[in-house]
Design an enzyme around this catalytic site. Structure first.
Site, PDB file in Angstrom:
ATOM      1  N   GLU A 100       0.833  -1.206   0.000  1.00 28.61           N
ATOM      2  CA  GLU A 100       0.000   0.000   0.000  1.00 28.61           C
ATOM      3  C   GLU A 100       0.868   1.257   0.000  1.00 28.61           C
ATOM      4  O   GLU A 100       2.057   1.198   0.321  1.00 28.61           O
ATOM      5  CB  GLU A 100      -0.861   0.012   1.274  1.00 28.61           C
ATOM      6  N   ASP A 101       0.265   2.379  -0.327  1.00 28.52           N
ATOM      7  CA  ASP A 101       0.985   3.648  -0.212  1.00 28.52           C
ATOM      8  C   ASP A 101       0.844   4.241   1.176  1.00 28.52           C
ATOM      9  O   ASP A 101       1.789   4.796   1.726  1.00 28.52           O
ATOM     10  CB  ASP A 101       0.531   4.659  -1.282  1.00 28.52           C
ATOM     11  N   ASP A 104      -4.006   5.045   6.904  1.00 24.56           N
ATOM     12  CA  ASP A 104      -4.514   6.265   7.521  1.00 24.56           C
ATOM     13  C   ASP A 104      -5.468   5.855   8.651  1.00 24.56           C
ATOM     14  O   ASP A 104      -5.010   5.505   9.739  1.00 24.56           O
ATOM     15  CB  ASP A 104      -5.175   7.102   6.414  1.00 24.56           C
ATOM     16  N   PHE A 153      -1.964  16.375   4.971  1.00 30.45           N
ATOM     17  CA  PHE A 153      -2.420  15.742   3.727  1.00 30.45           C
ATOM     18  C   PHE A 153      -1.276  15.687   2.724  1.00 30.45           C
ATOM     19  O   PHE A 153      -0.752  16.722   2.308  1.00 30.45           O
ATOM     20  CB  PHE A 153      -3.636  16.460   3.134  1.00 30.45           C
ATOM     21  N   ARG A 166      -0.398  12.790  -8.467  1.00 31.01           N
ATOM     22  CA  ARG A 166       0.219  11.464  -8.325  1.00 31.01           C
ATOM     23  C   ARG A 166       1.600  11.414  -8.955  1.00 31.01           C
ATOM     24  O   ARG A 166       2.442  10.604  -8.591  1.00 31.01           O
ATOM     25  CB  ARG A 166      -0.643  10.385  -9.013  1.00 31.01           C
TER      26      ARG A 166
END
Ligand code: PRP
Length: 181
Positions: A100-101, A104, A153, A166
């Site tokens: 995953e990136d 959260d 963020f 991205r």
């Protein structure tokens, strides 16, 4: 280098590449030659996944993808996870490594772990480039985490805001003006 949309670079692409290499070495050591099925979670993880994947050792490393979404166009998880694309192959008896990136709230990955565990794999582990532990809503710990980050963020290196940013070569903090208006 960046415009006013970007507050600052949080983690450079070079730092990420170096960390991905370290993580891949640790993973190869831990699995010790056992076959691994790497599952990349589209779309955010794709850039980090490439860095990690090419540094995994041996010939027993498979790759598959899933696509999940929980964010819509906002800056926080909607809490509702959608599976957009499932795996191509069955995973029973396999060592699955989710890539995953970012973790959260933990909602997406908790959902995914449950879905995959139900398919009788040999093991399921989680590898994430970024982790924001301060935002967790459900208890979840990554087995391999690149960087713990504060509650800001972030975009770039595969991560988006409303499908943009991205392509940035670093993980950057998005300026508040971009999402507050
Ligand atoms: C991001 C990220 C995780 C999830 C993490 O995906 O890739 O899958 O959110 O958030 P959580 O821990 O709060 O559940 P996103 O829905 O933005 O999709 P994308 O990778 O296609 O951008």
């Amino acid at each position: 280098m960046y415009g006013k949309e970007i507050e600052k670079v949080l983690i450079s692409g070079e730092q990420i590449e170096a960390r991905a290499k370290e993580m891949a070495e640790q993973i190869s050591k831990d699995y010790n030659g056992e076959p691994i099925l790497v599952v990349g979670i589209l779309r955010g993880a794709s850039i980090f996944l490439a860095d990690l994947f090419k540094n995994l050792k041996g010939y027993n490393v498979e790759l598959d993808f899933m696509s999940l979404s929980s964010y819509g166009a906002g800056t926080s998880s909607s809490g509702e996870v959608k599976m957009i694309k499932d795996l191509t192959e069955p995973i029973d008896g396999k060592n699955v490594l989710i890539v995953e990136d970012i973790i959260d709230t933990g909602i997406t990955l908790t959902y995914l772990m449950k879905v995959l565990q139900a398919r009788n794999p040999k093991s399921v582990k989680l590898c994430s480039l970024l982790d924001k532990p301060s935002r967790r809503k459900v208890e979840l710990k990554g087995d391999y985490v690149g960087f713990e980050i504060p509650d800001c963020f972030v975009v770039g290196y595969g991560l988006d805001y409303a499908e943009k940013f991205r392509n940035l070569p670093d993980v950057c903090i998005l300026a508040k003006e971009v999402y507050e208006n």
